[in-house]
Design an enzyme around this catalytic site. Structure first.
Site, PDB file in Angstrom:
ATOM      1  N   GLY A 109      46.403  45.932  42.241  1.00  0.00           N
ATOM      2  CA  GLY A 109      45.739  44.941  43.601  1.00  0.00           C
ATOM      3  C   GLY A 109      45.624  46.563  44.226  1.00  0.00           C
ATOM      4  N   LEU A 110      45.929  47.032  43.667  1.00  0.00           N
ATOM      5  CA  LEU A 110      45.051  48.732  44.415  1.00  0.00           C
ATOM      6  C   LEU A 110      43.991  48.724  44.413  1.00  0.00           C
ATOM      7  CD1 LEU A 110      48.427  50.665  45.444  1.00  0.00           C
ATOM      8  CD2 LEU A 110      47.783  48.612  46.794  1.00  0.00           C
ATOM      9  N   GLY A 111      42.973  47.797  43.475  1.00  0.00           N
ATOM     10  CA  GLY A 111      41.877  48.260  43.004  1.00  0.00           C
ATOM     11  C   GLY A 111      41.668  49.895  41.940  1.00  0.00           C
ATOM     12  N   SER A 112      42.552  50.056  41.412  1.00  0.00           N
ATOM     13  CA  SER A 112      42.455  51.256  40.232  1.00  0.00           C
ATOM     14  C   SER A 112      41.189  50.891  39.072  1.00  0.00           C
ATOM     15  CB  SER A 112      43.472  51.177  39.025  1.00  0.00           C
ATOM     16  OG  SER A 112      44.095  50.536  38.458  1.00  0.00           O
ATOM     17  N   SER A 113      40.715  49.452  38.935  1.00  0.00           N
ATOM     18  CA  SER A 113      39.819  49.924  37.885  1.00  0.00           C
ATOM     19  C   SER A 113      38.089  49.344  38.457  1.00  0.00           C
ATOM     20  CB  SER A 113      39.952  48.233  36.778  1.00  0.00           C
ATOM     21  OG  SER A 113      39.770  47.580  37.842  1.00  0.00           O
ATOM     22  N   ALA A 115      37.815  52.018  41.598  1.00  0.00           N
ATOM     23  CA  ALA A 115      37.164  52.912  41.798  1.00  0.00           C
ATOM     24  C   ALA A 115      37.132  53.729  40.073  1.00  0.00           C
ATOM     25  CB  ALA A 115      38.753  53.643  42.245  1.00  0.00           C
ATOM     26  N   ASP A 156      36.280  45.740  45.000  1.00  0.00           N
ATOM     27  CA  ASP A 156      37.176  47.090  44.878  1.00  0.00           C
ATOM     28  C   ASP A 156      35.990  47.723  44.366  1.00  0.00           C
ATOM     29  OD1 ASP A 156      39.184  44.833  44.787  1.00  0.00           O
ATOM     30  OD2 ASP A 156      40.078  45.598  42.901  1.00  0.00           O
TER      31      ASP A 156
HETATM   32  O1  PMV Z   1      45.635  41.883  43.497  1.00  0.00           O
HETATM   33  P1  PMV Z   1      43.462  41.214  44.255  1.00  0.00           P
HETATM   34  O2  PMV Z   1      43.315  42.606  44.117  1.00  0.00           O
HETATM   35  O3  PMV Z   1      43.239  41.146  42.415  1.00  0.00           O
HETATM   36  O4  PMV Z   1      43.053  40.623  44.685  1.00  0.00           O
HETATM   37  C1  PMV Z   1      42.671  39.762  44.882  1.00  0.00           C
HETATM   38  C2  PMV Z   1      42.159  38.672  46.436  1.00  0.00           C
HETATM   39  C3  PMV Z   1      41.778  37.446  46.357  1.00  0.00           C
HETATM   40  O5  PMV Z   1      41.402  37.091  47.118  1.00  0.00           O
HETATM   41  C4  PMV Z   1      43.094  36.644  45.097  1.00  0.00           C
HETATM   42  C5  PMV Z   1      40.669  36.928  44.765  1.00  0.00           C
HETATM   43  C6  PMV Z   1      39.291  36.979  45.501  1.00  0.00           C
HETATM   44  O6  PMV Z   1      38.684  37.675  43.604  1.00  0.00           O
HETATM   45  O7  PMV Z   1      38.635  37.530  46.180  1.00  0.00           O
END
Ligand code: PMV
Length: 326
Positions: A109-113, A115, A156
Site C-alpha cells: 500500500g505504499l504506491g511502489s507500482s 511510482a 499512486d
Molecule cells: O493499500 P492501497 O494503496 O491499495 O489503498 C487502497 C485505497 C482504497 O481506498 C482502499 C481503495 C481505493 O481504490 O481507493
C-alpha cells in the site's frame, strides 16, 4: 545517452475506503523512492532488470528470462507496459535497456507500482526527446497500473508525479495542498499480504447490510478528511494526530482493521505517537504513526517490539525528478 528518473512512495493519511463512496482522501508523498534508468539498445527489444534480482528481455509478445525465471515476468511487465505506452504515444520503435532500483516495499500500500510507472514514463519520455508535462506523466501510466491493480484510482502515480500532499476526490479529481510543516511519520509493516479489491468488497458488503449505520460513518469520514486538511494547513500536529486516531476507529468499524494492525497502532501510541492508524486497504499491509520530530526512533522501537517492521519517513515535496547522463 542515459536518463534516470526517480519518483516517491505514498501513504494515505486519511479517507481510504471512504474515498470509494466519493468522500475526500488525503495522500502524502514520502521520502522513499524508486529510480529508473533508461538507455537505448540496438534492435527492438526491451530489456528490464531490477535490484530485486530479476531480469529479462521482452521481444514482441514474448518474454525471455535472464534472472528469476519465468515468474519474474509479472514483476517486470508493468515496466514494459509503461515504456511501451511511451513508445506507442510517440510513434517510436526502439530497443531499450531499463534498470530499476527501489527502496519502497512492494504490495503493502505504499504506491511502489505507481511510482515505478511514473518514473519509467518520465525517463523513457526524456530519452526519446519528449517534454512530457507532469499531467502526462501522471496519466500515461494508467495501463501499467491497471495491470497491477485491476481498477486503480490513479492516485499512486499522481502523488508520485507531483509529490507533497494532495486531496483526492472521485468526483473532483486532485487538489494539491500547500503544507509548510514537516510531517514526520513511522510506518509499521505487518508483513501480512492483502488484496485491496477484497477489502473494498468486504467494506461494501457491510455498507449494504447496514446502510443506516455505515452511510453516516462515510459522511463523518468526509468531514474527518476536511478537518485533516485544516490541521495540515495550520500545522497543528496534535489535532492531526487525534484525527488519525478517530480515522482508525472508523476503519475498524467498517471491518478493514485486524489484530496485527491494531497491535502496531497501540504500540505506536504507547511509544509516543501523536496518533496512529492503518494506511491503505487494511487487512494487513501497513499502518502509520504521526511523530514529533525527535520521537520517531522510540515509535519505531515500539513497532518492532510489537512484531512490525518500522520504516522511518517524512513528507517529501519532490515528485518525479529526471536527470540526463551523457
Ligand atoms: O493499500 P492501497 O494503496 O491499495 O489503498 C487502497 C485505497 C482504497 O481506498 C482502499 C481503495 C481505493 O481504490 O481507493
Amino acid at each position: 545517452m542515459r536518463v534516470t528518473a526517480s519518483a516517491p512512495a505514498k501513504t494515505i493519511l486519511t479517507g481510504e475506503h471512504f474515498v470509494v463512496y466519493d468522500e475526500p482522501a488525503v495522500v502524502m508523498a514520502i521520502d522513499r523512492q524508486v529510480s529508473v534508468t533508461v538507455e537505448e539498445r540496438p534492435g527492438g527489444e526491451l530489456h528490464v532488470s531490477s535490484d530485486l534480482g530479476v531480469s529479462g528481455t521482452f521481444v514482441g509478445g514474448d518474454y525471455r528470462p535472464e534472472m528469476g525465471g519465468l515468474e519474474a515476468r509479472r514483476t517486470l511487465e508493468p515496466v514494459r507496459i509503461a515504456a511501451q505506452t511511451v513508445l506507442n504515444t510517440l510513434g517510436e520503435r526502439r530497443g531499450l535497456n531499463i534498470t530499476v532500483a527501489s527502496d519502497i516495499p512492494m504490495a503493502v500500500g505504499l504506491g511502489s507500482s505507481g511510482a515505478l510507472a511514473a518514473a519509467t514514463v518520465a525517463a523513457t519520455g526524456r530519452l526519446l526527446g519528449a517534454g512530457f508535462t507532469p499531467r502526462e506523466i501522471a496519466d500515461l501510466p494508467f495501463e501499467a497500473e491497471r495491470f497491477v491493480h485491476v481498477k486503480p484510482s490513479g492516485i499512486d502515480q499522481t502523488i508520485a508525479t507531483y509529490g507533497g500532499v494532495i486531496v483526492y476526490r472521485r468526483s473532483e479529481g486532485i487538489t494539491p495542498l500547500r503544507v509548510e510543516v514537516e510531517i514526520p511519520i513511522v510506518i509499521g509493516n505487518t508483513g501480512i499480504p492483502r488484496t485491496t479489491g477484497k477489502l473494498v468488497e468486504f467494506a461494501r458488503g457491510r455498507k449494504e447490510r447496514f446502510p443506516e449505520v455505515i452511510d453516516p460513518l462515510i459522511t463523518v469520514a468526509g468531514q474527518l478528511s476536511r478537518s485533516t486538511v485544516r490541521a495540515l494547513q495550520e500545522g497543528d500536529m496534535e489535532r492531526l494526530g487525534e484525527l488519525l486516531d478517530i480515522n482508525q476507529g472508523l476503519l475498524s468499524a467498517i471491518g478493514v482493521s485486524n489484530e496485527a494492525l491494531e497491535r502496531l497502532v497501540y504500540a505506536a501510541r504507547g511509544g509516543g505517537a501523536l496518533g496512529a492508524k492503518l494506511t491503505g486497504a487494511g487487512g494487513g499491509g501497513c499502518m502509520i504513526a504521526l511523530s514529533t520530530v525527535g520521537g520517531r526512533e522510540a515509535i519505531a522501537a515500539a513497532i518492532r517490539e510489537a512484531g512490525g517492521v518500522p520504516i522511518i519517513a517524512r513528507k517529501t515535496d519532490g515528485g518525479v525528478r529526471v536527470w540526463v547522463e551523457e
